[in-house]
Design a protein around this motif. Structure first.
Motif, short mmCIF file in Angstrom:
data_model
loop_
_atom_site.label_atom_id
_atom_site.label_comp_id
_atom_site.label_asym_id
_atom_site.label_seq_id
_atom_site.Cartn_x
_atom_site.Cartn_y
_atom_site.Cartn_z
N ASN A 28 0.94 -1.20 -0.07
CA ASN A 28 0.04 0.04 0.01
C ASN A 28 0.69 1.27 -0.06
OD1 ASN A 28 -2.72 -0.59 -0.38
ND2 ASN A 28 -2.92 -0.94 1.87
N ASP A 29 2.19 1.31 0.69
CA ASP A 29 2.95 2.33 0.67
C ASP A 29 3.53 2.87 -0.61
OD1 ASP A 29 2.51 2.27 3.62
OD2 ASP A 29 4.44 1.33 3.96
N ILE A 30 3.74 1.89 -1.21
CA ILE A 30 4.39 2.21 -2.82
C ILE A 30 3.17 2.64 -3.63
CG2 ILE A 30 4.33 -0.15 -3.85
CD1 ILE A 30 7.19 0.89 -4.93
N VAL A 31 2.02 1.85 -3.56
CA VAL A 31 0.81 2.44 -4.32
C VAL A 31 0.45 3.85 -4.39
CG1 VAL A 31 -1.44 1.74 -5.07
CG2 VAL A 31 0.19 -0.09 -4.91
N ASN A 32 0.31 4.12 -2.82
CA ASN A 32 0.22 5.44 -2.19
C ASN A 32 0.90 6.65 -2.99
OD1 ASN A 32 -1.82 7.16 -0.78
ND2 ASN A 32 -0.21 7.04 0.91
N GLN A 33 2.01 6.15 -3.61
CA GLN A 33 2.88 7.25 -3.91
C GLN A 33 2.54 7.63 -5.41
OE1 GLN A 33 7.02 6.26 -2.69
NE2 GLN A 33 6.21 5.52 -1.06
N THR A 34 1.79 6.69 -6.26
CA THR A 34 1.85 6.91 -7.49
C THR A 34 0.55 7.80 -7.83
OG1 THR A 34 -0.21 5.08 -7.78
CG2 THR A 34 2.38 4.29 -7.73
N THR A 35 0.91 8.29 -9.04
CA THR A 35 -0.19 9.31 -9.36
C THR A 35 -1.46 9.19 -9.55
OG1 THR A 35 1.71 9.97 -10.79
CG2 THR A 35 -0.63 11.02 -11.36
N GLY A 36 -2.38 9.83 -8.86
CA GLY A 36 -3.87 9.49 -8.92
C GLY A 36 -4.27 8.53 -7.79
N VAL A 37 -3.54 8.18 -6.86
CA VAL A 37 -3.85 7.19 -6.11
C VAL A 37 -3.61 7.63 -4.70
CG1 VAL A 37 -3.28 4.69 -5.35
CG2 VAL A 37 -3.29 5.27 -7.54
N LYS A 38 -4.59 7.59 -3.75
CA LYS A 38 -4.59 7.81 -2.52
C LYS A 38 -4.99 6.68 -1.54
CE LYS A 38 -2.90 10.56 -0.96
NZ LYS A 38 -1.68 10.81 -0.52
N VAL A 39 -4.39 6.14 -0.59
CA VAL A 39 -4.66 5.22 0.26
C VAL A 39 -4.97 5.87 1.63
CG1 VAL A 39 -4.09 2.94 1.39
CG2 VAL A 39 -3.31 3.38 -0.90
N ARG A 40 -6.35 5.63 2.29
CA ARG A 40 -6.54 6.10 3.62
C ARG A 40 -7.07 5.15 4.48
NH1 ARG A 40 -11.51 8.27 2.18
NH2 ARG A 40 -11.62 7.08 0.42
N TYR A 41 -6.20 5.10 5.65
CA TYR A 41 -6.11 4.11 6.64
C TYR A 41 -7.09 4.58 7.65
CZ TYR A 41 -1.77 1.86 4.77
OH TYR A 41 -1.14 1.25 3.82
N GLU A 42 -7.49 3.61 8.52
CA GLU A 42 -8.46 3.95 9.58
C GLU A 42 -7.62 3.61 10.92
OE1 GLU A 42 -12.31 1.58 9.47
OE2 GLU A 42 -12.75 2.49 7.25
N GLY A 43 -6.31 3.56 10.92
CA GLY A 43 -5.39 3.48 12.16
C GLY A 43 -4.03 2.99 11.58
N GLY A 44 -3.41 1.75 12.32
CA GLY A 44 -2.34 1.46 12.10
C GLY A 44 -2.28 0.11 11.38
N LEU A 45 -1.32 -0.71 11.47
CA LEU A 45 -0.99 -1.76 10.84
C LEU A 45 -2.32 -2.91 11.01
CD1 LEU A 45 0.96 -3.65 8.99
CD2 LEU A 45 1.76 -4.88 11.32
N GLY A 46 -2.62 -3.29 9.89
CA GLY A 46 -3.84 -4.09 9.75
C GLY A 46 -5.26 -3.58 9.82
#
Length: 711
Positions: A67-85
């Motif tokens: 998720n960390d590397i996908v979150n750095q790509t253009t047009g993509v945003k990963v939004r977590y609800e907390g920590g690991l898992g």
């Protein structure tokens, strides 16, 4: 006469020697000749369909979460609800959640288990990631609306072992093992994979509200999370053969996934859980077969058969109400839903069948036919709640895709045309909480059909300038999580309608080389989506529960750009920016009254964000075969509304604030990357960071990773 001949021969030899010497001297003075090749990721970016291609090899020494590397790509945003898992939602060109589908080598990722995500897939097994935007290739056999993410695993020839261990803040431990061994006599390949993730997630929650019993007032303070342990285990063994007369590849795979997750909060962090938890076990068995020249020359066959046994258990049996001190008082209701004590079981078996035929007429023309079957069960029962009536719901999807590919004008132009047919069959038994789930508004059994179609084109004017454009009319069928709930924090909505969308994409890209060492890659793109019956999550702030619902019409538009500069092999600079504007186009509510949310931005969705990363690499710094690599990452997310901006007064509207996050990584490798040691610091300045549903993310944290690679 002989003397004259000998003299003439000597003169000729002398002249020839002089010419040769001059030629050698001139050739030495020529500039070096160098050949430039393109990686798989770069060739994919230059195709007819809008796609990001992310190479994992460059970051595998530091990466612990895809998720960390996908979150750095253009047009993509990963939004977590907390920590690991923790649960997360991935936004791609403004479309998010289940509008985006996930695959591994073209196979649906949920065949590994419903809790297997980008966050707990072993990083070492992935070669690169394909992020499709808006238009999804027909061969993936998906009803994705916003795009798709396909994880492509390593296809190494030699035996190898790739193992890593990471230790970090908040009692975090991650281990990944991936390998391949070829039996010498039989040629049978054995590929084991193991991934283990554990964290207590006991990071500090800042500025939370507590009740002072003595003073009878609320006050703000900091407290650590105390009930958020997470354990994930994924084990897989793949056995098969390659390059046989009867099969190019034949593999049988067995996998097991286990997840134990304590629940600290729902979607509202002021509502605290102290004993509720969720457990999941998933077993999978699958077989895949691949053969070129199947029956006739130039026809390739790919077959997949898979069955997964998913079993989830939600434990919500404590009649207690907790606060952030860990203190509790007795109540007459459970923690999550506020109803009777539950030991709620969900058994969701998944059967997946895939048949793919690809016919290559010649190097310029090919035809692909793909059929995918998903059959998902949903058997529910409870060990404590005697009033709960067990049910067994079933969702079945048939997806057929036909695509035609062209390469014209010496590969300067690439075209793809495709048709898709979606058949959705539902058999619903559950009737409980009908006033919430709409169980009384839908037929128990129904079958509906939808059609999709589209095209993509790319033309290369120069190496420095290419144009691509694509269009797709598509449908997206609700997932079991959206329609049937998840047994913990998501209510069912049995009246949920499929989404329909027209997706348009256009972009420019090119590669500009300055001399021998300087290379600049650029991509500029725009998109437009018109979506009917848009599915989004609606938050109940009083309960901390969510339910998926339809918005009659949503228009979505935006643009994005990315620049990648590299100097030789020691400096790389990447920066991108994305703007996404999604607005409600429903002027009237169901009762005919004007809608207050008309032309509002869709809430809980970031609409402006960017990433910038600088990487410096130095080879042979302490000897031959060593490498030192430093990376610095800056991420920016502009503020956005948590709920519809039309609700309430301006002063009371809830917002997710602007985010400015900084991270740095240092990696040292020796013996030609056999041994690799990295140190990573995230959120360097310990900024208070929020994300999905305005839930706090961890503050500053450090992670150390050691990786061993033997080939």
């Amino acid at each position: 006469m002989k003397k004259r001949l000998l003299l003439f021969a000597a003169i000729v030899l002398q002249c020839g020697w002089c010419v040769a010497q001059k030629h050698i001297k001139d050739s030495v003075q020529l500039e070096d000749v160098y050949v430039v090749g393109k990686s798989k990721a770069q060739r994919l970016r230059e195709g007819a369909i809008t796609v990001n291609a992310v190479d994992i090899a460059a970051k595998v020494n530091t990466l612990t979460n895809l998720n960390d590397i996908v979150n750095q790509t253009t047009g993509v945003k990963v939004r977590y609800e907390g920590g690991l898992g923790s649960d997360f939602e991935l936004s791609l060109n403004g479309m998010s959640g289940n509008s985006v589908r996930y695959f591994i080598d073209g196979i649906p990722l949920d065949t590994k288990g419903i809790e297997v995500t980008l966050a707990n897939i072993p990083v070492n097994m992935i070669d690169h990631i394909e992020v499709y935007k808006g238009v999804v290739p027909a061969y993936l056999g998906s009803d994705a609306l916003g795009g798709a993410i396909n994880l492509v695993t390593n296809k190494r020839i030699n035996n190898f072992l790739d193992a890593s261990v990471s230790v970090g803040s908040f009692n975090t431990y991650i281990m990944d093992v991936n390998g391949q061994y070829k039996l010498p006599k039989t040629g049978i390949l054995i590929r084991p994979t193991l991934g283990v993730n554990f964290s207590k997630n006991n990071y500090k929650m800042k500025d939370i509200e507590l009740w002072d019993t003595e003073r009878q007032v609320f006050y703000n303070t900091d407290r650590k999370r105390f009930h958020d342990d997470y354990l994930s285990l994924l084990g897989q063994i793949e056995v098969g053969v390659e390059n046989r007369s009867w099969a190019d590849a034949f593999f049988v795979t067995a996998s097991y996934n286990k997840v134990n997750k304590e629940l600290q909060t729902g979607q509202i962090q002021s509502i605290v859980y102290g004993e509720a938890e969720k457990k999941q076990d998933a077993w999978n068995i699958s077989a895949r077969y691949k053969k070129h020249n199947f029956l006739i020359p130039r026809l390739q066959l790919n077959l997949l058969a898979s069955h997964t046994w998913n079993h989830s258990l939600t434990v919500d049996s404590a009649y207690r109400k907790y606060d952030w001190n860990g203190d509790w008082i007795p109540t007459t209701r459970n923690e999550i839903t506020g109803r009777a004590a539950q030991l709620r079981h969900y058994k969701r078996p998944l059967t997946t069948l895939r048949t793919n035929l690809d016919y290559q007429w010649n190097e310029e023309h090919s035809l692909n036919l793909n059929y995918m079957l998903y059959h998902n069960g949903n058997r529910r029962y409870d060990d404590l709640d005697r009033e709960f009536e067990p049910t067994n719901d079933r969702l079945t999807k048939h997806i057929i895709g036909l695509s035609y590919n062209q390469l014209l004008f010496q590969e300067r132009m690439q075209n793809v045309f495709f048709l898709k047919e979606y058949i959705n069959h539902t058999n619903i038994e559950q009737e409980d909480h009908a006033w919430i789930t709409n169980a009384d508004q839908v037929p128990k059994v129904s079958t509906k059909t939808y059609t999709g179609y589209g095209l993509g084109t790319r033309y290369r004017f120069l190496e420095e300038l290419s144009l691509k454009a694509s269009f797709e009319h598509t449908a997206r069928l609700p997932l079991s999580r959206e329609m049937l709930g998840n047994g913990t924090t998501v209510y069912a909505n049995l009246a949920l309608k499929p989404e329909n969308s027209d997706n348009y994409n256009i972009g420019l890209f090119g590669n500009i080389r300055f001399g021998k060492y300087h290379l600049l890659n650029y991509e500029i793109g725009g998109f437009y989506r018109h979506i009917k019956d848009y599915i989004h999550a609606v938050l109940s702030e009083s309960e901390g529960m969510i339910q998926y619902d339809n918005v009659a019409g949503v228009n979505m538009k935006g643009f994005e750009t990315e620049l990648r500069y590299s100097y030789n092999d020691w400096l790389q600079l990447t920066t991108n920016i994305s703007y996404q504007d999604a607005r409600d186009q429903n002027k009237f509510k169901k009762d005919g009254k004007p809608s207050i949310t008309y032309n509002n931005k869709v809430p809980n969705r970031p609409w402006l964000f960017s990433n910038s990363e600088l990487t410096l690499t130095k080879h042979n710094i302490t000897g031959d075969g060593t490498r030192l690599r430093f990376s610095y990452l800056y991420q920016y997310v502009h503020w956005f509304f948590l709920t519809w901006e039309g609700y309430g007064s301006l002063s009371t509207k809830s917002r997710i604030p602007t985010q400015n996050l900084h991270s740095a990584t240092l990696t040292y490798s020796w013996q030609h990357q056999r041994y690799n040691l990295s140190l990573e610091c995230n959120n360097i300045f310990d900024t208070m960071a929020f994300d999905n549903f305005k839930l706090q993310k961890p503050g500053r944290n450090i992670l150390c990773k050691f990786r061993l690679f033997i080939q």
